[in-house]
Design a protein around this motif. Structure first.
Motif, PDB file in Angstrom:
ATOM      1  N   THR A   7       9.568  16.329  -7.566  1.00 18.24           N
ATOM      2  CA  THR A   7       8.962  15.506  -6.837  1.00 18.24           C
ATOM      3  C   THR A   7       7.906  14.652  -6.662  1.00 18.24           C
ATOM      4  O   THR A   7       7.718  13.518  -6.512  1.00 18.24           O
ATOM      5  CB  THR A   7       7.778  16.350  -5.727  1.00 18.24           C
ATOM      6  N   GLY A   8       7.484  14.776  -7.912  1.00 20.73           N
ATOM      7  CA  GLY A   8       6.403  13.879  -8.580  1.00 20.73           C
ATOM      8  C   GLY A   8       7.271  12.594  -8.941  1.00 20.73           C
ATOM      9  O   GLY A   8       7.628  11.144  -8.531  1.00 20.73           O
ATOM     10  N   ILE A   9       8.419  12.625  -9.791  1.00 24.81           N
ATOM     11  CA  ILE A   9       9.712  11.982 -10.157  1.00 24.81           C
ATOM     12  C   ILE A   9      10.475  11.350  -8.908  1.00 24.81           C
ATOM     13  O   ILE A   9      10.297   9.945  -8.682  1.00 24.81           O
ATOM     14  CB  ILE A   9      10.446  12.558 -10.578  1.00 24.81           C
ATOM     15  N   GLY A  10      10.587  12.000  -7.401  1.00 25.40           N
ATOM     16  CA  GLY A  10      11.378  11.883  -6.745  1.00 25.40           C
ATOM     17  C   GLY A  10      10.341  10.912  -6.023  1.00 25.40           C
ATOM     18  O   GLY A  10      10.723   9.444  -5.071  1.00 25.40           O
ATOM     19  N   LEU A  11       8.798  11.010  -5.915  1.00 25.98           N
ATOM     20  CA  LEU A  11       8.431  10.023  -5.128  1.00 25.98           C
ATOM     21  C   LEU A  11       8.442   8.562  -6.046  1.00 25.98           C
ATOM     22  O   LEU A  11       7.366   7.968  -5.536  1.00 25.98           O
ATOM     23  CB  LEU A  11       6.237  10.577  -5.083  1.00 25.98           C
ATOM     24  N   LEU A  12       8.061   8.830  -6.860  1.00 32.31           N
ATOM     25  CA  LEU A  12       8.136   8.074  -8.606  1.00 32.31           C
ATOM     26  C   LEU A  12       9.758   6.337  -7.994  1.00 32.31           C
ATOM     27  O   LEU A  12       9.203   5.733  -8.202  1.00 32.31           O
ATOM     28  CB  LEU A  12       8.072   7.990  -9.699  1.00 32.31           C
ATOM     29  N   ALA A  32       3.574   6.171  -5.153  1.00 32.33           N
ATOM     30  CA  ALA A  32       3.375   5.944  -7.443  1.00 32.33           C
ATOM     31  C   ALA A  32       2.717   6.477  -7.671  1.00 32.33           C
ATOM     32  O   ALA A  32       2.418   7.017  -8.831  1.00 32.33           O
ATOM     33  CB  ALA A  32       3.578   4.935  -7.099  1.00 32.33           C
ATOM     34  N   VAL A  33       1.082   6.347  -7.571  1.00 32.18           N
ATOM     35  CA  VAL A  33      -0.117   7.261  -7.664  1.00 32.18           C
ATOM     36  C   VAL A  33       0.149   8.801  -7.342  1.00 32.18           C
ATOM     37  O   VAL A  33      -0.184   9.483  -8.804  1.00 32.18           O
ATOM     38  CB  VAL A  33      -1.145   6.696  -6.984  1.00 32.18           C
ATOM     39  N   LEU A  65       1.278  -1.305  -0.228  1.00 27.42           N
ATOM     40  CA  LEU A  65       0.033  -0.198  -0.042  1.00 27.42           C
ATOM     41  C   LEU A  65       1.050   0.859  -0.137  1.00 27.42           C
ATOM     42  O   LEU A  65      -0.042   2.210  -0.848  1.00 27.42           O
ATOM     43  CB  LEU A  65      -0.765   0.123   0.979  1.00 27.42           C
ATOM     44  N   GLY A  66       1.885   1.487   1.037  1.00 30.02           N
ATOM     45  CA  GLY A  66       2.262   2.559   1.374  1.00 30.02           C
ATOM     46  C   GLY A  66       2.987   2.771  -0.624  1.00 30.02           C
ATOM     47  O   GLY A  66       2.709   3.745  -1.278  1.00 30.02           O
ATOM     48  N   VAL A  83      10.910   6.715  -4.844  1.00 27.26           N
ATOM     49  CA  VAL A  83      10.657   6.181  -3.161  1.00 27.26           C
ATOM     50  C   VAL A  83       9.475   5.160  -3.440  1.00 27.26           C
ATOM     51  O   VAL A  83      10.180   3.939  -2.808  1.00 27.26           O
ATOM     52  CB  VAL A  83      10.313   7.353  -2.703  1.00 27.26           C
ATOM     53  N   ALA A  84       8.759   5.660  -4.170  1.00 27.49           N
ATOM     54  CA  ALA A  84       8.222   3.830  -4.232  1.00 27.49           C
ATOM     55  C   ALA A  84       8.742   2.691  -5.589  1.00 27.49           C
ATOM     56  O   ALA A  84       8.319   1.583  -4.521  1.00 27.49           O
ATOM     57  CB  ALA A  84       6.923   3.885  -5.456  1.00 27.49           C
ATOM     58  N   VAL A  85      10.110   2.760  -5.639  1.00 30.59           N
ATOM     59  CA  VAL A  85      10.217   1.992  -6.544  1.00 30.59           C
ATOM     60  C   VAL A  85      11.061   0.709  -5.519  1.00 30.59           C
ATOM     61  O   VAL A  85      11.025  -0.103  -5.426  1.00 30.59           O
ATOM     62  CB  VAL A  85      10.865   2.202  -8.085  1.00 30.59           C
ATOM     63  N   VAL A  86      11.983   2.533  -4.995  1.00 27.47           N
ATOM     64  CA  VAL A  86      12.885   1.445  -3.877  1.00 27.47           C
ATOM     65  C   VAL A  86      12.199   1.166  -2.865  1.00 27.47           C
ATOM     66  O   VAL A  86      12.500  -0.040  -1.961  1.00 27.47           O
ATOM     67  CB  VAL A  86      13.763   2.921  -3.460  1.00 27.47           C
TER      68      VAL A  86
END
Length: 176
Positions: free
Chosen positions: A161-166, A74-75, A68-69, A168-171
């Protein structure tokens, strides 16, 4: 106490990584403190809830917490990237999502950890306070690091920030 500090530090790393990405918005000190405090509050309440609800909830939420996190990050990251490519000016983040959605989704692992700590006999309130404090500190440091990094990267803050969140989600999915 040492195992509790180590677990609190490890569980705060996802918020730390997220805070670096959010730091691209270059929040002022007061807003950064508020965001870090809310992140810490969520990460402090989650193990408290987990410990109180016991083993059953940990077994039910356990597999979902890992998924979920990263999905939520990612969304929202994809939303920020698409929005930044379609609009002219960078907009500020939605406070409701930043202060409720993201920290809640990242706190699920702390709920599971709190369940385990409760089963092991660790003091419930102390565990919650340690987790919350460590996450608040790590989130504030992450916000400041992201703020500094954004000054050297000439990309709109919402796109960055959007790229960073994506990322982080992959990591988080890869387990680093």
């Amino acid at each position: 106490m040492i195992p509790l500090l180590i677990l609190g530090f490890v569980c705060s790393l996802d918020n730390f990584r997220l805070s670096i990405a959010l730091g691209a918005f270059q929040f002022g000190w007061r807003r950064a403190l508020r965001i870090a405090a809310v992140f810490g509050l969520w990460d402090g309440v989650s193990p408290l809830v987990g410990a109180l609800l016991g083993r059953y909830l940990g077994q039910v939420i356990g597999p979902m917490a890992d998924a979920l996190g990263p999905i939520a990050l990612a969304v929202y990251g994809l939303y920020l990237v698409v929005r930044s490519l379609k609009t002219q000016a960078s907009e500020d983040l939605d406070d409701r999502w930043m202060l409720f959605g993201m920290p809640l989704s990242l706190s699920l692992d702390n709920m599971v950890a709190g369940t385990g700590l409760g089963l092991l006999g660790f003091p419930t309130v102390l565990s919650a306070a340690v987790f919350g404090t460590i996450t608040a500190l790590m989130s504030f440091v992450g916000l400041q690091l992201g703020r500094v990094a954004a000054r050297f990267i000439p990309i709109r803050s919402d796109l960055l920030t959007g790229i960073g969140l994506l990322i982080v989600a992959v990591v988080l999915v890869l387990g680093y």
